[in-house]
Design a protein around this motif. Structure first.
Motif, PDB file in Angstrom:
ATOM      1  N   PHE A  89      47.331 -61.513  -6.972  1.00  0.00           N
ATOM      2  CA  PHE A  89      47.146 -60.259  -7.765  1.00  0.00           C
ATOM      3  C   PHE A  89      46.044 -60.147  -8.900  1.00  0.00           C
ATOM      4  O   PHE A  89      46.112 -61.287  -9.643  1.00  0.00           O
ATOM      5  N   ARG A  90      45.296 -59.366  -8.874  1.00  0.00           N
ATOM      6  CA  ARG A  90      44.319 -59.489  -9.915  1.00  0.00           C
ATOM      7  C   ARG A  90      43.511 -60.604 -10.265  1.00  0.00           C
ATOM      8  O   ARG A  90      43.124 -61.289 -11.061  1.00  0.00           O
ATOM      9  N   GLY A  91      43.068 -61.169  -8.929  1.00  0.00           N
ATOM     10  CA  GLY A  91      42.434 -62.303  -8.443  1.00  0.00           C
ATOM     11  C   GLY A  91      43.065 -63.678  -8.780  1.00  0.00           C
ATOM     12  O   GLY A  91      42.583 -64.576  -8.716  1.00  0.00           O
ATOM     13  N   SER A  92      44.390 -63.783  -8.876  1.00  0.00           N
ATOM     14  CA  SER A  92      45.356 -64.815  -9.324  1.00  0.00           C
ATOM     15  C   SER A  92      46.163 -65.306  -8.124  1.00  0.00           C
ATOM     16  O   SER A  92      46.950 -64.061  -7.876  1.00  0.00           O
ATOM     17  N   PRO A  93      46.417 -66.414  -7.807  1.00  0.00           N
ATOM     18  CA  PRO A  93      47.353 -66.770  -6.998  1.00  0.00           C
ATOM     19  C   PRO A  93      48.883 -66.605  -7.551  1.00  0.00           C
ATOM     20  O   PRO A  93      49.082 -66.953  -8.681  1.00  0.00           O
ATOM     21  N   ARG A  94      49.872 -66.362  -6.668  1.00  0.00           N
ATOM     22  CA  ARG A  94      51.166 -66.118  -6.922  1.00  0.00           C
ATOM     23  C   ARG A  94      51.979 -66.762  -5.895  1.00  0.00           C
ATOM     24  O   ARG A  94      51.560 -66.706  -4.993  1.00  0.00           O
TER      25      ARG A  94
END
Length: 169
Positions: A155-160
């Motif tokens: 999401f928005r370039g960040s891993p979750r």
């Protein structure tokens, strides 16, 4: 004590935003990067409500919790690095937040239990969710409720971390 779970309406938006602002600050104080980039915000909450996806947990007529519940829709989940347990209809739960004075009382778990009821009422047997790697309270909640780790989504370039729970009919 009267507690219930219902769809949010526009009159709830200010209370929801207050809860989320406290949750954003809690994430920051915990040293987390989650929710520190201007998301979520009042526009997101308004969109949830307009789409019928915003839900509130209400105790004695006071909103004490919030989440967004979407059916079969989360574009980021199409590109999982890993594998979902199922490819059937699913419910997505986002933005779980509990009011400041209600933290640690099990209300986030209660919201997820209510989301399970919403899913089952629609004959959907899968709940998918994600959280930041450093959101330890949410990671513990997912584990305690039987969610299984499936991989990473972005999401928005960040891993979750992505999770799924299969419900029994």
């Amino acid at each position: 004590m009267d507690i219930h779970f219902r769809q949010a309406n526009q009159n709830d938006a200010a209370a929801i935003w207050t809860i989320l602002q406290h949750a954003i600050l809690r994430r920051k104080n915990d040293g987390s990067t989650q929710w520190q980039d201007g998301y979520p915000n009042p526009e997101i909450i308004n969109n949830d409500i307009l789409k019928g996806a915003g839900y509130v947990l209400v105790q004695d007529q006071t909103i004490i919790g919030y989440t967004a519940v979407y059916f079969n829709y989360e574009p980021a989940y199409e590109n999982i690095q890993g594998k979902w347990l199922t490819n059937n209809d699913f419910v997505v739960v986002h933005r779980i937040a509990i009011g400041e004075s209600q933290i640690g009382k099990g209300f986030a778990k209660l919201i997820l239990k209510y989301v399970e009821q919403v899913a089952l009422e629609e004959n959907i047997y899968s709940i998918k969710a994600d959280t930041n790697y450093d959101n330890l309270p949410m990671l513990r909640i997912f584990e305690s409720l039987g969610y299984q780790y499936c991989g990473e989504v972005f999401f928005r370039g960040s891993p979750r971390k992505a999770f799924e729970k299969i419900l029994k009919p």
